[in-house]
Write a protein that holds these residues in place. Structure first.
Motif, PDB file in Angstrom:
ATOM      1  N   GLY A  38     -14.793   8.209 -38.152  1.00 49.83           N
ATOM      2  CA  GLY A  38     -15.010   9.306 -37.431  1.00 49.83           C
ATOM      3  C   GLY A  38     -15.761  10.185 -37.142  1.00 49.83           C
ATOM      4  O   GLY A  38     -16.635  10.097 -36.171  1.00 49.83           O
ATOM      5  N   TYR A  39     -16.043  10.748 -37.739  1.00 53.51           N
ATOM      6  CA  TYR A  39     -16.694  11.786 -39.134  1.00 53.51           C
ATOM      7  C   TYR A  39     -18.058  11.366 -37.900  1.00 53.51           C
ATOM      8  O   TYR A  39     -19.076  12.257 -38.034  1.00 53.51           O
ATOM      9  CB  TYR A  39     -16.161  12.677 -39.336  1.00 53.51           C
ATOM     10  N   ILE A  46     -24.284  12.589 -32.303  1.00 55.17           N
ATOM     11  CA  ILE A  46     -24.461  13.886 -31.888  1.00 55.17           C
ATOM     12  C   ILE A  46     -26.611  13.735 -32.202  1.00 55.17           C
ATOM     13  O   ILE A  46     -27.444  14.200 -31.576  1.00 55.17           O
ATOM     14  CB  ILE A  46     -24.647  15.371 -32.346  1.00 55.17           C
ATOM     15  N   VAL A  47     -26.364  13.504 -33.771  1.00 59.66           N
ATOM     16  CA  VAL A  47     -28.002  12.854 -33.937  1.00 59.66           C
ATOM     17  C   VAL A  47     -28.690  12.238 -32.816  1.00 59.66           C
ATOM     18  O   VAL A  47     -30.131  12.889 -32.601  1.00 59.66           O
ATOM     19  CB  VAL A  47     -28.266  12.752 -35.385  1.00 59.66           C
ATOM     20  N   CYS A  73     -23.569  15.478 -25.562  1.00 61.29           N
ATOM     21  CA  CYS A  73     -22.937  14.726 -25.983  1.00 61.29           C
ATOM     22  C   CYS A  73     -21.407  14.965 -26.478  1.00 61.29           C
ATOM     23  O   CYS A  73     -20.240  14.954 -26.415  1.00 61.29           O
ATOM     24  CB  CYS A  73     -24.257  14.011 -27.505  1.00 61.29           C
ATOM     25  N   PHE A  74     -21.588  15.790 -27.320  1.00 57.47           N
ATOM     26  CA  PHE A  74     -20.323  16.783 -28.477  1.00 57.47           C
ATOM     27  C   PHE A  74     -19.178  16.931 -26.862  1.00 57.47           C
ATOM     28  O   PHE A  74     -17.898  16.886 -27.495  1.00 57.47           O
ATOM     29  CB  PHE A  74     -20.885  17.093 -29.112  1.00 57.47           C
ATOM     30  N   VAL A  75     -19.538  17.247 -26.047  1.00 56.53           N
ATOM     31  CA  VAL A  75     -18.380  18.117 -25.223  1.00 56.53           C
ATOM     32  C   VAL A  75     -17.800  16.159 -24.470  1.00 56.53           C
ATOM     33  O   VAL A  75     -16.252  16.432 -24.726  1.00 56.53           O
ATOM     34  CB  VAL A  75     -19.404  18.917 -23.831  1.00 56.53           C
ATOM     35  N   GLY A 146     -19.323  19.763 -33.474  1.00 52.84           N
ATOM     36  CA  GLY A 146     -19.961  19.306 -32.703  1.00 52.84           C
ATOM     37  C   GLY A 146     -21.527  20.986 -33.167  1.00 52.84           C
ATOM     38  O   GLY A 146     -22.392  20.230 -32.877  1.00 52.84           O
ATOM     39  N   VAL A 147     -20.600  22.242 -32.552  1.00 53.83           N
ATOM     40  CA  VAL A 147     -21.518  22.903 -32.657  1.00 53.83           C
ATOM     41  C   VAL A 147     -21.986  22.906 -33.910  1.00 53.83           C
ATOM     42  O   VAL A 147     -23.087  23.538 -34.182  1.00 53.83           O
ATOM     43  CB  VAL A 147     -21.046  24.284 -32.370  1.00 53.83           C
TER      44      VAL A 147
END
Length: 164
Positions: A38-39, A46-47, A73-75, A146-147
């Motif tokens: 999942g990670y 994100i990439v 994306c990450f939000v 995400g950050v």
């Protein structure tokens, strides 16, 4: 067809949910490295969002514009995973019961300053709040990751572009 970073986040989040369900249904051990799939999907999503933006952008881009794409994306992924975590534990209450039983056993062995009744009260309170606490943890975890991934990706692309 142009897919926005927000939609890429939606796709990434849904793929992560699917991967999580496949792992759960196949009873993959919590210590298995496969659980980190999942990670990997998250980072790649994100990439994907940031690099696709770079490829379609004809003008020089700034770090903030790159970070914004990753953020969008990450939000979305974070929201999806928080909701998934909350729903997953609300539906699978037996997992909470199993974790509570293990915690109670450990507390009875190690906690000498509390009575068994106090431990029972602690366990019941923990069971009531478990899904919310797990979702809160997921929010923090996915925002942090995400950050980090966004800053690393945006920073490296920005620096590489600046050198050329």
């Amino acid at each position: 067809m142009k897919i926005s970073s927000t939609v890429k986040g939606l796709i990434t989040g849904l793929l992560m949910v699917a991967a999580g369900l496949v792992l759960y249904l196949n009873k993959v051990d919590e210590t298995s490295p496969v659980q980190y799939i999942g990670y990997l999907i998250y980072g790649l999503g994100i990439v994907w969002a940031i690099t696709a933006f770079v490829k379609k952008s004809a003008e020089p881009f700034k770090f903030g514009a790159l970070f914004n794409q990753g953020f969008r994306c990450f939000v979305v992924v974070t929201l999806i995973m928080a909701l998934f975590t909350l729903i997953f534990y609300k539906v699978n209450t037996h997992i909470i019961e199993e974790k509570a039983a293990l915690t109670k056993q450990e507390l009875l062995k190690t906690e000498k300053n509390r009575t068994p009744q106090e431990i029972d009260t602690m366990i019941e309170s923990g069971k009531k709040n478990f899904a919310i606490m797990a979702a809160s943890g997921a929010i923090f975890q996915y925002l942090f990751i995400g950050v980090v991934v966004t800053m690393a990706t945006a920073g490296s692309l920005y620096l590489r572009n600046k050198k050329s």
